[in-house]
Design a protein around this motif. Structure first.
Motif, PDB file in Angstrom:
ATOM      1  N   HIS A 160       4.613   7.259   0.765  1.00  0.00           N
ATOM      2  CA  HIS A 160       3.897   6.404   1.711  1.00  0.00           C
ATOM      3  C   HIS A 160       4.489   5.002   1.565  1.00  0.00           C
ATOM      4  CE1 HIS A 160       0.690   9.400   1.979  1.00  0.00           C
ATOM      5  NE2 HIS A 160       0.351   9.250   0.721  1.00  0.00           N
ATOM      6  N   LEU A 161       4.325   4.184   2.598  1.00  0.00           N
ATOM      7  CA  LEU A 161       4.732   2.781   2.508  1.00  0.00           C
ATOM      8  C   LEU A 161       3.479   1.930   2.353  1.00  0.00           C
ATOM      9  CD1 LEU A 161       7.123   2.870   5.615  1.00  0.00           C
ATOM     10  CD2 LEU A 161       7.701   3.321   3.211  1.00  0.00           C
ATOM     11  N   ILE A 162       3.543   0.871   1.543  1.00  0.00           N
ATOM     12  CA  ILE A 162       2.450  -0.111   1.528  1.00  0.00           C
ATOM     13  C   ILE A 162       2.936  -1.328   2.302  1.00  0.00           C
ATOM     14  CG2 ILE A 162       1.088  -1.713   0.123  1.00  0.00           C
ATOM     15  CD1 ILE A 162       0.987   0.426  -2.048  1.00  0.00           C
ATOM     16  N   VAL A 163       2.233  -1.656   3.371  1.00  0.00           N
ATOM     17  CA  VAL A 163       2.615  -2.807   4.206  1.00  0.00           C
ATOM     18  C   VAL A 163       1.807  -4.006   3.726  1.00  0.00           C
ATOM     19  CG1 VAL A 163       2.745  -3.715   6.551  1.00  0.00           C
ATOM     20  CG2 VAL A 163       3.036  -1.254   6.151  1.00  0.00           C
ATOM     21  N   ALA A 164       2.488  -4.937   3.045  1.00  0.00           N
ATOM     22  CA  ALA A 164       1.791  -6.105   2.494  1.00  0.00           C
ATOM     23  C   ALA A 164       1.950  -7.327   3.392  1.00  0.00           C
ATOM     24  CB  ALA A 164       2.323  -6.415   1.092  1.00  0.00           C
ATOM     25  N   GLU A 165       2.870  -7.242   4.322  1.00  0.00           N
ATOM     26  CA  GLU A 165       3.126  -8.372   5.226  1.00  0.00           C
ATOM     27  C   GLU A 165       3.542  -7.794   6.585  1.00  0.00           C
ATOM     28  OE1 GLU A 165       4.960 -12.652   4.073  1.00  0.00           O
ATOM     29  OE2 GLU A 165       6.272 -10.934   3.868  1.00  0.00           O
ATOM     30  N   ALA A 166       2.632  -7.906   7.542  1.00  0.00           N
ATOM     31  CA  ALA A 166       2.882  -7.247   8.838  1.00  0.00           C
ATOM     32  C   ALA A 166       3.498  -8.231   9.822  1.00  0.00           C
ATOM     33  CB  ALA A 166       1.584  -6.658   9.372  1.00  0.00           C
TER      34      ALA A 166
ATOM     35  N   THR B 125      -8.436  -5.768   1.074  1.00  0.00           N
ATOM     36  CA  THR B 125      -8.734  -6.639  -0.064  1.00  0.00           C
ATOM     37  C   THR B 125      -7.514  -6.697  -0.980  1.00  0.00           C
ATOM     38  OG1 THR B 125     -10.356  -7.113  -1.799  1.00  0.00           O
ATOM     39  CG2 THR B 125      -9.726  -4.826  -1.527  1.00  0.00           C
ATOM     40  N   TYR B 126      -7.598  -7.441  -2.062  1.00  0.00           N
ATOM     41  CA  TYR B 126      -6.540  -7.797  -3.019  1.00  0.00           C
ATOM     42  C   TYR B 126      -5.687  -8.903  -2.384  1.00  0.00           C
ATOM     43  CZ  TYR B 126      -7.530  -3.422  -5.555  1.00  0.00           C
ATOM     44  OH  TYR B 126      -8.127  -2.399  -6.229  1.00  0.00           O
ATOM     45  N   ASP B 127      -5.688 -10.084  -3.038  1.00  0.00           N
ATOM     46  CA  ASP B 127      -5.063 -11.284  -2.450  1.00  0.00           C
ATOM     47  C   ASP B 127      -3.596 -11.091  -2.095  1.00  0.00           C
ATOM     48  OD1 ASP B 127      -7.386 -12.637  -2.420  1.00  0.00           O
ATOM     49  OD2 ASP B 127      -7.048 -13.711  -4.327  1.00  0.00           O
ATOM     50  N   ASP B 128      -2.866 -10.341  -2.916  1.00  0.00           N
ATOM     51  CA  ASP B 128      -1.426 -10.207  -2.656  1.00  0.00           C
ATOM     52  C   ASP B 128      -1.077  -9.052  -1.714  1.00  0.00           C
ATOM     53  OD1 ASP B 128      -2.345  -8.455  -4.557  1.00  0.00           O
ATOM     54  OD2 ASP B 128      -0.567  -8.539  -5.824  1.00  0.00           O
ATOM     55  N   LEU B 129      -2.092  -8.387  -1.216  1.00  0.00           N
ATOM     56  CA  LEU B 129      -1.823  -7.215  -0.367  1.00  0.00           C
ATOM     57  C   LEU B 129      -2.574  -7.246   0.958  1.00  0.00           C
ATOM     58  CD1 LEU B 129      -2.147  -4.366  -3.058  1.00  0.00           C
ATOM     59  CD2 LEU B 129      -0.040  -5.167  -2.006  1.00  0.00           C
ATOM     60  N   LYS B 130      -3.712  -7.946   0.998  1.00  0.00           N
ATOM     61  CA  LYS B 130      -4.629  -7.766   2.128  1.00  0.00           C
ATOM     62  C   LYS B 130      -4.040  -8.287   3.437  1.00  0.00           C
ATOM     63  CE  LYS B 130      -7.126 -12.045   1.522  1.00  0.00           C
ATOM     64  NZ  LYS B 130      -8.227 -12.720   0.872  1.00  0.00           N
ATOM     65  N   LEU B 131      -4.391  -7.582   4.509  1.00  0.00           N
ATOM     66  CA  LEU B 131      -3.994  -7.986   5.850  1.00  0.00           C
ATOM     67  C   LEU B 131      -5.224  -8.505   6.581  1.00  0.00           C
ATOM     68  CD1 LEU B 131      -1.650  -5.067   7.031  1.00  0.00           C
ATOM     69  CD2 LEU B 131      -1.079  -7.084   5.652  1.00  0.00           C
ATOM     70  N   ALA B 132      -5.011  -9.519   7.419  1.00  0.00           N
ATOM     71  CA  ALA B 132      -6.084  -9.998   8.293  1.00  0.00           C
ATOM     72  C   ALA B 132      -6.266  -8.991   9.429  1.00  0.00           C
ATOM     73  CB  ALA B 132      -5.704 -11.363   8.847  1.00  0.00           C
ATOM     74  N   ASP B 133      -7.414  -9.087  10.105  1.00  0.00           N
ATOM     75  CA  ASP B 133      -7.699  -8.107  11.164  1.00  0.00           C
ATOM     76  C   ASP B 133      -6.582  -8.068  12.210  1.00  0.00           C
ATOM     77  OD1 ASP B 133     -10.011  -7.587   9.832  1.00  0.00           O
ATOM     78  OD2 ASP B 133     -11.362  -8.453  11.329  1.00  0.00           O
TER      79      ASP B 133
END
Ligand code: DUC
Ligand code: ZN
Ligand code: ZN
Length: 484
Positions: free
Chosen positions: A127-133, A158-166
Motif C-alpha cells: 500500500h502507499l501512504i500519502v502524507a502530502e497530497a 490524525t498524526y501531525d506528520d501524516l494527516k491530510l486536511a479535508d
C-alpha cells in the motif's frame, strides 16, 4: 518426472462458498487439480488426515521496517515480519510504503523495495501512504503508480506528520475514483486528540492508560462520519481501517443503509484487549504501554460489538495492524525515556502471527463466526479488495498454492500462548497466556512448506512482490452518474 510437486491428501477444504474433502495437486507453485483420490506421482505428499485446510491468510495491514521520526524503530523487518506471518498461517502481506513530506511517493516505493528485497519469505504487495497530497502527487504520481500495481493507499486524519486536511482527502478520493484505486482511511479527529492530550498532560495524567482517555470513541466516530461523507460526495469506495468501537460501527452501519460502498476493517486487538490492558502495574509503570495502539482498545463491553460486526457482515476484513515495538531497549516503547508520557510512546501492537489462530480459536471454534466467514474475512476479501483475487485468497484450480493445514486442540488440551512460541522479533505478545484451540500445523506458500511440524523452513528472499490489479469491488454507489 512426477506429475505434481506436492499433493495435500485428505484435506477438509473450506472456502467462502464450499466445504468438501479432497486432495490438492500442486505444480509450479499453483493448484492444478482438486479431486478425490488424485493420482500421482508427486515429488512430495502431505497427509492432511481430514484436517481443516483454508486458504493462506492475506494480511491487508501490517507494518514492517517502516521509517519513523521519533527515535523508535519497528522491531520487525521483512525477514522477521514475514517469517512470523508464515508461522501463523499468513502467506501474503501488504505493508506500507510511506511518503516522507517533501519527497515523492516513488522514492518511498523504491526505498521500500530495497527493504523487502532478499528478505521476504512470503509474497507481498505494497500500500502507499500519502502524507502530502500535492497536485503532482494526485495528478501524476498516483495515477502512474496505480498503473504499475500499487492500487491502494492509506491516508490519515490524525498524526501531525501524516494527516491530510479535508480538501486534500477530497483530492485523493477523486484520484482514487478516476483511476479505480482503494483509499484506506485512518479515522480519528486530530484536533480533539490534541486538545484532550493537552488537558491530560497539564493535569499530570501521563500514564499509559490515559492514552485511551485522549482518544475516546467520539473522536473516532466523528472522523468516521466525516470520511464517509467525503467518500459519498466523491462517490467512491473507501475502507475505514482498524475500526475499534461501537460508535464508529454505528456510522458504518448507517452508511451501508444508504447504499454507500463503505468497507471496514477491524483487528484482533479490538476483540481481545480492552482499555484495562493499558492500566498501571505497580511494579512497572510502563507496563500498559505494550497495548498502546491507535485507536485504543475500548471498554470490555465493546468487544461484543466487534464480534457482532464480524458475524453480521458489517466488517469486510480482519487485519493485524502488526506494528511491532519492543518493550525493552532504546528504540521500542521506551524510546522517549522511562516513564515518558503516553503521547510519546510509539503506537502499535504485534499480531501478524496470532491473527489467524486467535480468530480460528475464539471466532470459529468459539462459535461466533462460521468457517466460511473466517475465510472471507482473513483471505478472500482482502485479496479482492486489493486486486489479488483469485491468485490469492482462495483454494481453486489456477490459484497460487497458498494453504493452511490446521491443528485443533480439544478442551483441556489447549495451547497456552507464550511469546517464545512466536517468530517475530518483538519481546512480548499482548495475548500472552491465552488458551489457543487451534494453530497452523503447516503453511504452504506457492507450493513450498514454509511452516511444518513446528519448524520454519523458508529461505530469506523467497517471497515475491505482487503488483496489484484494481480492487474487485463496485467502483461507486451510483455508477450511472459519471460526473468526474
Ligand atoms: N496505529 C496506526 O495507525 N498505525 C500503526 C499502529 C497504530 O497503533
Ligand atoms: Zn492507522
Ligand atoms: Zn497501521
Amino acid at each position: 518426472m512426477p506429475q505434481y510437486d506436492l499433493i495435500v491428501r485428505n484435506a477438509d477444504i473450506a472456502t467462502v462458498g464450499d466445504r468438501y474433502r479432497a486432495d490438492i495437486g500442486v505444480r509450479d507453485g499453483r493448484i492444478v487439480a482438486i479431486a478425490q483420490g488424485l493420482e500421482g506421482p508427486a515429488a512430495r505428499e502431505l497427509d492432511a488426515a481430514g484436517r481443516l485446510v483454508t486458504p493462506g491468510g492475506v494480511d491487508g495491514h501490517c507494518h514492517f521496517d517502516q521509517p519513523t521520526n521519533d527515535g523508535s524503530r519497528y522491531a520487525d523487518d521483512f525477514y522477521t515480519g514475514t517469517r512470523s506471518a508464515a508461522c501463523g498461517g499468513t502467506t501474503t502481506v501488504l505493508p506500507f510504503a510511506l511518503q516522507q513530506r517533501g519527497s515523492s511517493i516513488q522514492a518511498a516505493v523504491d526505498d521500500y523495495h530495497q527493504r523487502a528485497n532478499g528478505k521476504a519469505v512470503i509474497d507481498y504487495a505494497f500500500h502507499l501512504i500519502v502524507a502530502e497530497a500535492t497536485k503532482d502527487v494526485t495528478q501524476r504520481e498516483l495515477p502512474m503508480l496505480i498503473e504499475k500495481g500499487y492500487t491502494s493507499f492509506k491516508i490519515y486524519m490524525t498524526y501531525d506528520d501524516l494527516k491530510l486536511a479535508d480538501r486534500q482527502i477530497i483530492e485523493v478520493l477523486a484520484t482514487a475514483r478516476k483511476h479505480g484505486a482503494m483509499t484506506m482511511i485512518h479515522a480519528e479527529n486530530s484536533d480533539c486528540i490534541a486538545w484532550l492530550t493537552e488537558q491530560l498532560l497539564d493535569a499530570g495524567l501521563t500514564a499509559p492508560r490515559y492514552h485511551a482517555s485522549s482518544r475516546p470513541m467520539a473522536v473516532e466516530r466523528e472522523a468516521t462520519h466525516r470520511a464517509i461523507a467525503l467518500a459519498e460526495l466523491i462517490d467512491t469506495p473507501i475502507l475505514i481501517v482498524h475500526v475499534s468501537g461501537r460508535e464508529a460501527i454505528e456510522q458504518i452501519h448507517w452508511a451501508r443503509g444508504r447504499g454507500l460502498p463503505i468497507h471496514a476493517e477491524t483487528c484482533p486487538q479490538y476483540m481481545f484487549l480492552s482499555a484495562e490492558d493499558l492500566g498501571i502495574d505497580p511494579d512497572d509503570p510502563m507496563h500498559g504501554a505494550r497495548c498502546i495502539c491507535s485507536p485504543p482498545p475500548r471498554d470490555k463491553a465493546n468487544q461484543q460489538f466487534i464480534w457482532n460486526g464480524l458475524s453480521s457482515g458489517l466488517f469486510t476484513i480482519v487485519s493485524s495492524d502488526h506494528a511491532p515495538f519492543n518493550m525493552e531497549g532504546p528504540h521500542g516503547k521506551r524510546a522517549a525515556g522511562e516513564g515518558a508520557a503516553f503521547d510519546r510512546v510509539p503506537n502499535g501492537v504485534p499480531g501478524v502471527e496470532t491473527r489467524l489462530p486467535l480468530l480460528m480459536s475464539e471466532g470459529v471454534l468459539g462459535g461466533r463466526i462460521d468457517i466460511h466467514r473466517f475465510v472471507e474475512l482473513t483471505a478472500t476479501n482482502p485479496a479482492r479488495l486489493y486486486g489479488l483475487y483469485p491468485r490469492k485468497g482462495t483454494i481453486a484450480v489456477g490459484s497460487d498454492a497458498d494453504l493452511v493445514v490446521w491443528d485443533q486442540f480439544p478442551e483441556g488440551q489447549e495451547r497456552v500462548l507464550d511469546n517464545s512460541m512466536l517468530h517475530h522479533a518483538v519481546d512480548y505478545t499482548p495475548y500472552e497466556g491465552m488458551r489457543m484451540r487451534a494453530w497452523p500445523a503447516t503453511t504452504v506458500s506457492r507450493g513450498r512448506l514454509v511452516w511444518h511440524e513446528g519448524r520454519f523452513l523458508a529461505e530469506a528472499g523467497s517471497g515475491e512482490f505482487l503488483p496489484c490489479l484494481r480492487p474487485q469491488v463496485p467502483r461507486a454507489s451510483n455508477p450511472l452518474e459519471k460526473w468526474l
